[in-house]
Design a protein around this motif. Structure first.
Motif, PDB file in Angstrom:
ATOM      1  N   HIS A   1       1.045  -1.146   0.080  1.00  0.00           N
ATOM      2  CA  HIS A   1       0.032   0.171   0.155  1.00  0.00           C
ATOM      3  C   HIS A   1       0.907   1.190   0.229  1.00  0.00           C
ATOM      4  O   HIS A   1       0.538   2.330  -0.892  1.00  0.00           O
TER       5      HIS A   1
ATOM      6  N   HIS B   1       1.280   4.475  -3.299  1.00  0.00           N
ATOM      7  CA  HIS B   1       1.290   5.804  -2.916  1.00  0.00           C
ATOM      8  C   HIS B   1       2.506   6.434  -3.305  1.00  0.00           C
ATOM      9  O   HIS B   1       2.571   7.699  -3.806  1.00  0.00           O
TER      10      HIS B   1
ATOM     11  N   HIS C   1      -3.631   3.258  -8.362  1.00  0.00           N
ATOM     12  CA  HIS C   1      -4.225   3.331  -6.865  1.00  0.00           C
ATOM     13  C   HIS C   1      -4.961   4.644  -6.824  1.00  0.00           C
ATOM     14  O   HIS C   1      -6.236   4.309  -6.067  1.00  0.00           O
TER      15      HIS C   1
ATOM     16  N   HIS D   1      -8.938   6.289  -4.786  1.00  0.00           N
ATOM     17  CA  HIS D   1      -8.590   7.387  -3.874  1.00  0.00           C
ATOM     18  C   HIS D   1      -9.717   8.607  -4.453  1.00  0.00           C
ATOM     19  O   HIS D   1     -10.010   9.641  -3.604  1.00  0.00           O
TER      20      HIS D   1
ATOM     21  N   HIS E   1      -6.906   8.598   6.015  1.00  0.00           N
ATOM     22  CA  HIS E   1      -5.886   8.137   4.801  1.00  0.00           C
ATOM     23  C   HIS E   1      -6.861   8.811   3.690  1.00  0.00           C
ATOM     24  O   HIS E   1      -5.932   9.194   2.677  1.00  0.00           O
TER      25      HIS E   1
HETATM   26 ZN   LIG Z   1      -4.422   4.327  -0.039  1.00  0.00          ZN
END
Ligand SMILES: [Zn+2]
Length: 282
Positions: free
Chosen positions: A104, A108, A117, A121, A201
């Motif tokens: 993860h 990012h 990813h 988001h 997050h």
């Molecule tokens: Zn994330």
């Protein structure tokens, strides 16, 4: 060691969690949702179908036989020891969860993986449906990582199945829009990832997104100092700066997002309260 959880048990756990979470989101919402819920749910369901197909076609045929081979040939770190079965299963779950934290983090911190990813988001609200919203490209790219996790840790088919079910249940829970009683959540988030913790997050503020990368257990964030709990939920705008217009986020646009240049925009500044990062804000 039997290779799988009984199908009925898996279904009860996964659909039971989903149903419970959806009912509690309606009864005790945590954040105000900004967008049309039905349209978001439909879009996220389309992502979920593509994800399920990708996992079935690309991940299962690789990782399933690999876990069987790990079991047969006693490959990997855990198989170097003659552990009781419960200890091996517990360590498999812990180490798979820890190495998912690393994955993860990489999604990012490397611009190539972030492209894939980012579709997760850019969702403008956060609830259980967001947990199922992943670009199929991200899932494809994670297959070699998953294979390496299973091979190096030494994960048997049963350990893998337990971790997959727990992960699915936990991501539906921590993406959910459930307002848990504050005292309960401030204790719970010392052990597992909770909705307020994961909400931070998903903030548009970069500094806040760069925290809380854990999935099931919270200890990897405590261990690496990436835990951040001191941001009040009411101040959080969900999403990614530069992608706040719903017109940018149609199914087609999000599917092609990894292959288009990133829209950059300065997000707002940090919103944390003047208290330690490890204290949960309301
Ligand atoms: Zn994330």
């Amino acid at each position: 060691m039997k290779g799988e959880l009984p199908k009925w048990l898996n279904a009860v756990l996964v659909f039971g969690t989903l149903a419970t979470v959806v009912v509690m989101e309606l009864r005790r919402p945590l954040r105000k949702e900004r967008n049309d819920k039905l349209r978001r749910d439909a879009r996220n369901a389309a992502f979920a179908l593509m994800s399920a197909a990708t996992v079935g076609l690309a991940e299962k045929p690789v990782v399933g036989p690999l876990a069987l081979a790990v079991q047969k040939n006693r490959w990997g770190v855990l198989k170097m020891f003659r552990l009781p079965i419960w200890a091996e299963l517990a360590l498999s779950v812990m180490l798979l969860d820890y190495t998912l934290y690393i994955w993860h983090y990489l999604t990012h911190k490397t611009s190539f993986l972030w492209r894939f990813h980012r579709p997760h988001h850019v969702d403008l609200d956060l609830d259980a449906s967001t947990a199922l919203r992943f670009h199929f490209g991200e899932l494809l790219l994670s297959v070699p990582w998953r294979a390496a996790q299973v091979r190096l840790i030494g994960v048997s088919p049963l350990g893998l199945a337990i971790w997959q079910t727990l992960t699915l249940m936990e991501i539906m829970f921590h993406h959910s829009n459930i307002r848990l009683p504050y005292d309960m959540e401030s204790r719970l988030c010392r052990i597992i990832v909770t909705p307020r913790m994961h909400g931070i997050h998903h903030s548009v503020v970069r500094d806040e997104t760069d925290s809380n990368w854990s999935t099931i257990f919270a200890w990897p964030d405590y261990l690496h100092g990436t835990i951040r709990l001191n941001v009040p939920q009411r101040s959080i705008d969900i999403g990614v700066a530069g992608y706040q217009d719903p017109a940018q986020l149609t199914l087609g646009k999000v599917l092609e997002m990894p292959f288009t240049p990133q829209v950059t925009a300065g997000g707002p500044g940090p919103q944390s309260l003047p208290m330690p990062r490890t204290i949960l804000a309301p």
